[in-house]
Design an enzyme around this catalytic site. Structure first.
Site, PDB file in Angstrom:
ATOM      1  N   HIS A 179       5.064   1.067   4.469  1.00 26.15           N
ATOM      2  CA  HIS A 179       5.623   0.535   3.221  1.00 26.15           C
ATOM      3  C   HIS A 179       6.908  -0.243   3.469  1.00 26.15           C
ATOM      4  O   HIS A 179       7.647  -0.542   2.525  1.00 26.15           O
ATOM      5  CB  HIS A 179       5.905   1.671   2.230  1.00 26.15           C
ATOM      6  CG  HIS A 179       4.697   2.464   1.863  1.00 26.15           C
ATOM      7  ND1 HIS A 179       4.185   3.456   2.671  1.00 26.15           N
ATOM      8  CD2 HIS A 179       3.875   2.394   0.783  1.00 26.15           C
ATOM      9  CE1 HIS A 179       3.113   3.968   2.098  1.00 26.15           C
ATOM     10  NE2 HIS A 179       2.898   3.340   0.953  1.00 26.15           N
TER      11      HIS A 179
ATOM     12  N   GLN B 227       0.530  -4.968  -3.075  1.00 32.03           N
ATOM     13  CA  GLN B 227       1.549  -3.970  -3.392  1.00 32.03           C
ATOM     14  C   GLN B 227       2.656  -3.848  -2.350  1.00 32.03           C
ATOM     15  O   GLN B 227       3.825  -3.666  -2.688  1.00 32.03           O
ATOM     16  CB  GLN B 227       0.871  -2.618  -3.604  1.00 32.03           C
ATOM     17  CG  GLN B 227       1.699  -1.629  -4.377  1.00 32.03           C
ATOM     18  CD  GLN B 227       0.857  -0.461  -4.844  1.00 32.03           C
ATOM     19  OE1 GLN B 227       0.490   0.402  -4.047  1.00 32.03           O
ATOM     20  NE2 GLN B 227       0.544  -0.425  -6.125  1.00 32.03           N
ATOM     21  N   PHE B 228       2.304  -3.938  -1.083  1.00 27.61           N
ATOM     22  CA  PHE B 228       3.277  -3.927   0.014  1.00 27.61           C
ATOM     23  C   PHE B 228       2.824  -4.934   1.062  1.00 27.61           C
ATOM     24  O   PHE B 228       1.623  -5.143   1.257  1.00 27.61           O
ATOM     25  CB  PHE B 228       3.373  -2.547   0.674  1.00 27.61           C
ATOM     26  CG  PHE B 228       3.969  -1.479  -0.202  1.00 27.61           C
ATOM     27  CD1 PHE B 228       5.338  -1.256  -0.212  1.00 27.61           C
ATOM     28  CD2 PHE B 228       3.155  -0.699  -1.003  1.00 27.61           C
ATOM     29  CE1 PHE B 228       5.885  -0.269  -1.024  1.00 27.61           C
ATOM     30  CE2 PHE B 228       3.692   0.282  -1.814  1.00 27.61           C
ATOM     31  CZ  PHE B 228       5.073   0.501  -1.830  1.00 27.61           C
ATOM     32  N   ALA B 229       3.784  -5.525   1.759  1.00 25.07           N
ATOM     33  CA  ALA B 229       3.444  -6.488   2.808  1.00 25.07           C
ATOM     34  C   ALA B 229       2.533  -5.864   3.859  1.00 25.07           C
ATOM     35  O   ALA B 229       1.684  -6.549   4.442  1.00 25.07           O
ATOM     36  CB  ALA B 229       4.712  -7.025   3.461  1.00 25.07           C
ATOM     37  N   ASP B 230       2.700  -4.565   4.095  1.00 22.25           N
ATOM     38  CA  ASP B 230       1.859  -3.865   5.077  1.00 22.25           C
ATOM     39  C   ASP B 230       0.387  -3.894   4.691  1.00 22.25           C
ATOM     40  O   ASP B 230      -0.485  -3.692   5.538  1.00 22.25           O
ATOM     41  CB  ASP B 230       2.301  -2.402   5.200  1.00 22.25           C
ATOM     42  CG  ASP B 230       3.781  -2.264   5.477  1.00 22.25           C
ATOM     43  OD1 ASP B 230       4.155  -2.033   6.632  1.00 22.25           O
ATOM     44  OD2 ASP B 230       4.565  -2.403   4.516  1.00 22.25           O
TER      45      ASP B 230
ATOM     46  N   PRO C 199      -5.963  -6.870   4.807  1.00 20.11           N
ATOM     47  CA  PRO C 199      -7.348  -7.030   4.349  1.00 20.11           C
ATOM     48  C   PRO C 199      -7.577  -8.315   3.557  1.00 20.11           C
ATOM     49  O   PRO C 199      -8.719  -8.764   3.442  1.00 20.11           O
ATOM     50  CB  PRO C 199      -7.563  -5.794   3.457  1.00 20.11           C
ATOM     51  CG  PRO C 199      -6.568  -4.797   3.938  1.00 20.11           C
ATOM     52  CD  PRO C 199      -5.374  -5.601   4.327  1.00 20.11           C
TER      53      PRO C 199
ATOM     54  N   ILE D 194      -1.234  -6.466   3.248  1.00 19.80           N
ATOM     55  CA  ILE D 194      -1.769  -7.820   3.071  1.00 19.80           C
ATOM     56  C   ILE D 194      -2.933  -8.115   4.006  1.00 19.80           C
ATOM     57  O   ILE D 194      -3.756  -8.990   3.745  1.00 19.80           O
ATOM     58  CB  ILE D 194      -0.660  -8.881   3.264  1.00 19.80           C
ATOM     59  CG1 ILE D 194      -1.095 -10.218   2.636  1.00 19.80           C
ATOM     60  CG2 ILE D 194      -0.299  -9.055   4.740  1.00 19.80           C
ATOM     61  CD1 ILE D 194       0.001 -11.261   2.590  1.00 19.80           C
TER      62      ILE D 194
ATOM     63  N   GLU E  82      -7.473  -5.738  -1.597  1.00 21.28           N
ATOM     64  CA  GLU E  82      -6.602  -6.880  -1.313  1.00 21.28           C
ATOM     65  C   GLU E  82      -7.387  -8.166  -1.091  1.00 21.28           C
ATOM     66  O   GLU E  82      -6.921  -9.258  -1.441  1.00 21.28           O
ATOM     67  CB  GLU E  82      -5.715  -6.581  -0.102  1.00 21.28           C
ATOM     68  CG  GLU E  82      -4.619  -5.582  -0.355  1.00 21.28           C
ATOM     69  CD  GLU E  82      -5.071  -4.136  -0.284  1.00 21.28           C
ATOM     70  OE1 GLU E  82      -4.286  -3.239  -0.624  1.00 21.28           O
ATOM     71  OE2 GLU E  82      -6.244  -3.910   0.127  1.00 21.28           O
TER      72      GLU E  82
END
Length: 683
Positions: free
Chosen positions: A473, A426-429, A433, A431, A404
Site C-alpha cells: 500500500h 485504489q493503490f499504486a501497488d 493487473p 495497478i 483493475e
C-alpha cells in the site's frame, strides 16, 4: 425462419470473395509477407453476424474476421491495403495488422480500435456496452440509437484469459447490451482445445448468472443466420448480455507465419465441415442455378485479383508520418483562472481533488467516476470521493469489483461512445493487473486508428509511503509507467496544482494517469503543511507538461555561484523545501508537476542558471525516472555543469517495509537532502 433468396446470393458472393482472397494471399507469400490470418472455415457464422448488424451498432471483430468486414460492406481492396501496410489503409494508415480494423463510417457499424484480440478486447468492448447503457439511461444518446448493441467476437481459445472473466462479470452485473460471439475451431496456435481447457465457452458461460447463452453449428449458414438473428434480436430488445458459441472448422493456417502443415493432423476431418460446401447445397435447394453460382465465383476471383494488383501498386506511407497521432491535440494550452482568489480559504490536497471532480460531474453529464470503494458507502478509502455518489447519483459514481483491468480497460470503450470516465486504482501497488489494458489498448488506440479513437481517460492512482503502510500500500511506480508512449502522467505536490491539473487531465483527449501522494493528501506528514493552498477558482486550469518553480534562489547567490537546483515532484518537493531552509537564497526547486510530457526546457534552463543539480524522487533509484532525467541533463547541459549530477531516491529494496523505522531508513528525507546539498555546494 424463412431466409430470403437474396441473402443466400449475398452469402455466396461474399464467401467466394473471402476464399479468393485467402487463395491469392497464399499464392503470393513473398508479397503478403506481413503476418495475417484469413476467415477460411469461419465465413458462415461471420457473414450471419454481419448481415444482422445495423449502422447504430458497434462490433469488435478479431483478427480472423475478414468475412465480418466484407459482410458489413468493406471491399477487398480496402482490406488488402491493410494487408500490405499501405498509406491508404482506411483503418490505420499502414500501422497495424490485417483485419485489425477501426472504423467510423456513417453507413456501417462502428468499430473501435482494439489489439490483436486474444482476450484483451473483451474489456474495452464491454466498456462500449457500458457506455451505451449509461448514455441511453440518462437520455444522452443520439436519436435513434436506443436499440444499439455491441458484438464482441472472440476465439474460444481466448476465453481462458482472466480479463474475459472480468468483462463477463461486469456485463452480467450491469446487464449490458452485448453479444459475445465465440468462434470455436478447437485450436489456439498449435495447442488443441483438449490441451487448453476442460470446458468450452458455452459450458463456461453457465457460471455467469444472468448471461443468456446459446450454441450453433457455425459451418451451416442457414442455422447460423437464424440463430444469430434470434440472439441479436434478443439482445437488442432486452438490452442484456448473451453469449453465442459457434463451432467452426479452421480450414486455413493459424496465421501466415504458423502454417497448418506444421502441426495439423485433422485437416481432412475439418474439410467435412466446410461451410462453402454446405452453402452451395443450400443455394441449389433454394433454386439458385449452378450456372449463376459459377458466374459469381469467377467474378469474385477476377475482382479479388484486380483489387490485389491495385493494392500491390498502391503507395506506401511516408516515413514522415511516423510520429503522427502519438497523442491527440489537447485544447488546454495555457494556464487560466485564478490560482489564489481573494477570500478563498486554504484547502488540503485531497479536498482539492474532491472539489475538482465534483465540479466536473456537475458540468459534464457524460462524466462518470468508478473504481473500488468510491461509491456511496465509503467515498474512497481516502475519502477522495466522499459525498459524490450522494450528490451525483449511484449511476454516475459507483463501485466496481476488484478488477483493475476492467477499471482501466473499460475507459477505452466508454470514451469511444462519448462518455468521459474518471476511474481510480485504489493503490499504486495494485495497478499491475491493469497495465496490460493501459499498454495494449489505451496507449495505442489513437496511434493505430489514425486519430479516429483517442481515449479520454483519467486514471487516478494514490501512491507513496508514510506512516507504516507496508509493502502493498506504499509503492511508487511511475518509472514503470513512464516508458508507455501515448499516455500522459501527472504528479501534483500541492492542492492548487491538484485542482488545476485534474481539470486539464479531464479535458485532455488522451489517457492520463494521475499519481496522488497519500502522504500529502491531508498534510498530516510533518513538513507538508505547505501542500495546503488557497482554493483556486472553478475555472482554474494548468496545461499538462509545464513545470513550476516552487522556490527561487536569490539573484545575488546566483551571481556569486553559490546555488543549485533541485528537480523533483510529489513528496520530493517537500523534502527539498524543508532541506532548503538551511540554505537561504541558495536553492531553486523545480516542481515538474507533469512527468510525461516532461518540461525538459524548464529543467535545462534551471541547470544552465545554477550549474549544480540534484534530481530527487521517492522511487528506488536504480533504473529510475530520476536517472533518466540525469541522463538528459548530461546530454543537453554538460557544458554548464560545475559538478556531477546528484540523484537521490529510496534505497534499492524490493518493497516498502512495514516497520516504521525501516520505512524511514528506506525513504529520502529533508536531512538526507540537506547533506547532499552541502556536499554539492562544497564541490
Amino acid at each position: 425462419m424463412h431466409i430470403k433468396k437474396t441473402v443466400f446470393e449475398n452469402a455466396l458472393k461474399h464467401m467466394f470473395t473471402a476464399r479468393a482472397m485467402a487463395a491469392i494471399y497464399d499464392a503470393n507469400r513473398p508479397i503478403t509477407s506481413y503476418v495475417h490470418s484469413t476467415s477460411k472455415g469461419h465465413e458462415a457464422i461471420q457473414l450471419a453476424v454481419a448481415y444482422h448488424l445495423k449502422e447504430i451498432d458497434w462490433v469488435a471483430p478479431y483478427y480472423r474476421d475478414e468475412s465480418i468486414l466484407l459482410g458489413i460492406g468493406m471491399n477487398p481492396y480496402d482490406l488488402m491495403l491493410q494487408l500490405l501496410a499501405k498509406k491508404a489503409d482506411p483503418f490505420s494508415g499502414g500501422r497495424t495488422y490485417y483485419s485489425h480494423p477501426s472504423l467510423l463510417q456513417a453507413n456501417k457499424p462502428k468499430i473501435a480500435h482494439q489489439s490483436s484480440a486474444t482476450g484483451m478486447q473483451a474489456i474495452p468492448t464491454t466498456g462500449i456496452a457500458h457506455g451505451l447503457q449509461y448514455l441511453k439511461n440518462n437520455k444522452l444518446n443520439d436519436p435513434g440509437t436506443s436499440g444499439s448493441i455491441v458484438v464482441c467476437s472472440i476465439g474460444d481459445g481466448s476465453m481462458t484469459e482472466g480479463e474475459v472473466s472480468e468483462a463477463l462479470q461486469m456485463a452480467v452485473l450491469h446487464q449490458l447490451p452485448i453479444l459475445y460471439l465465440v468462434q470455436d475451431n478447437d485450436w489456439g496456435i498449435s495447442a488443441s482445445g483438449a490441451e487448453m481447457r476442460t470446458m468450452n465457452a458455452y459450458e463456461f458461460a453457465s457460471g455467469f448468472k444472468g448471461l443468456r447463452r446459446a450454441k450453433v453449428n457455425g459451418s451451416r449458414f442457414s442455422e447460423s443466420y437464424n440463430e444469430v438473428g434470434k440472439a441479436v434480436r434478443w439482445v437488442r430488445m432486452n438490452q442484456k448480455p448473451m453469449l453465442l458459441h459457434a463451432k467452426v472448422p479452421l480450414l486455413g493456417h493459424h496465421t501466415s507465419g504458423v502454417r497448418s502443415e506444421w502441426y495439423r493432423d485433422d485437416l481432412e476431418e475439418d474439410q467435412k465441415e466446410d461451410p462453402l460446401v454446405f452453402l452451395l447445397q443450400e443455394a441449389l435447394n433454394k433454386g439458385i442455378k449452378q450456372s449463376k453460382i459459377d458466374e459469381w465465383e469467377q467474378e469474385a476471383k477476377q475482382h479479388v485479383e484486380a483489387a490485389f494488383q491495385k493494392a500491390v501498386e498502391a503507395e506506401s506511407p511516408s516515413t514522415t508520418t511516423l510520429k503522427d497521432h502519438i497523442l491527440a491535440p489537447t485544447p488546454i494550452t495555457e494556464e487560466k483562472g485564478e490560482r489564489s482568489p481573494a477570500g478563498n480559504e486554504k484547502i488540503i490536497l485531497v479536498d482539492a481533488a474532491l472539489h475538482a471532480v465534483d465540479e466536473i460531474l456537475s458540468d459534464h453529464p457524460e462524466a462518470l467516476l468508478y473504481g473500488q470503494d468510491v461509491g456511496h458507502r465509503l467515498g474512497g478509502v481516502f475519502r477522495e470521493a466522499a459525498t459524490l455518489a450522494q450528490k451525483h447519483g449511484k449511476h454516475r459514481v459507483f463501485n466496481t469489483p476488484i478488477q483493475e483491468a476492467y477499471i482501466i480497460g473499460s475507459t477505452a470503450g466508454m470514451s469511444a461512445v462519448g462518455c468521459k470516465p474518471i476511474v481510480e486504482v485504489q493503490f499504486a501497488d495494485y495497478i499491475w493487473p491493469g497495465v496490460n489494458q493501459l499498454v495494449t489498448e489505451l496507449s495505442k488506440s489513437n496511434y493505430l486508428s489514425g486519430g479516429k479513437f483517442p481515449v479520454q481517460s483519467l486514471i487516478r492512482v494514490p501512491t507513496g509511503a508514510y506512516g507504516g503502510g507496508g509493502p502493498y500500500h506504499s509503492g511508487t511506480n511511475e518509472s514503470s509507467i513512464l516508458p508507455i508512449k501515448g499516455i500522459k502522467i501527472v504528479y501534483p505536490s500541492n492542492a492548487a496544482d491538484m485542482k488545476g491539473l485534474m481539470k486539464a487531465a479531464f479535458y485532455d483527449p488522451n489517457p492520463v494517469v494521475m499519481f496522488e501522494h497519500k502522504g500529502i493528501y491531508w498534510s498530516k506528514v510533518p513538513g507538508t503543511e505547505g501542500a495546503k493552498s488557497i482554493e483556486p477558482s472553478k475555472d482554474y486550469i494548468i496545461p499538462l507538461g509545464k513545470a513550476r518553480t516552487h522556490l527561487q534562489a536569490s539573484q545575488e547567490a546566483v551571481k556569486n555561484g553559490e546555488t543549485l537546483t533541485i528537480i523533483t515532484y510529489g513528496m520530493g518537493v517537500w523534502w527539498a523545501t524543508n532541506a532548503a531552509v538551511q540554505f537561504p537564497g541558495q536553492i531553486e526547486i523545480v516542481d515538474l508537476r507533469t512527468l510525461s510530457p516532461c518540461d525538459d526546457e524548464a529543467i535545462y534552463a534551471s541547470v544552465r542558471t545554477h550549474g549544480k543539480v540534484i534530481v530527487l524522487t521517492e522511487e528506488t533509484l536504480n533504473n529510475s525516472f530520476a536517472q533518466a532525467i540525469a541522463g538528459r541533463i548530461q546530454e543537453h547541459c554538460f557544458q554548464f555543469l560545475d559538478a556531477p549530477i546528484k540523484c537521490i531516491g529510496s534505497e534499492d529494496v524490493p518493497a516498502v517495509p512495514l516497520n516504521i523505522d525501516l520505512e524511514k531508513e528506506m525513504l529520502p528525507n529533508a536531512k538526507k537532502v540537506a547533506e547532499a546539498i552541502q556536499n554539492l555546494l562544497d564541490y
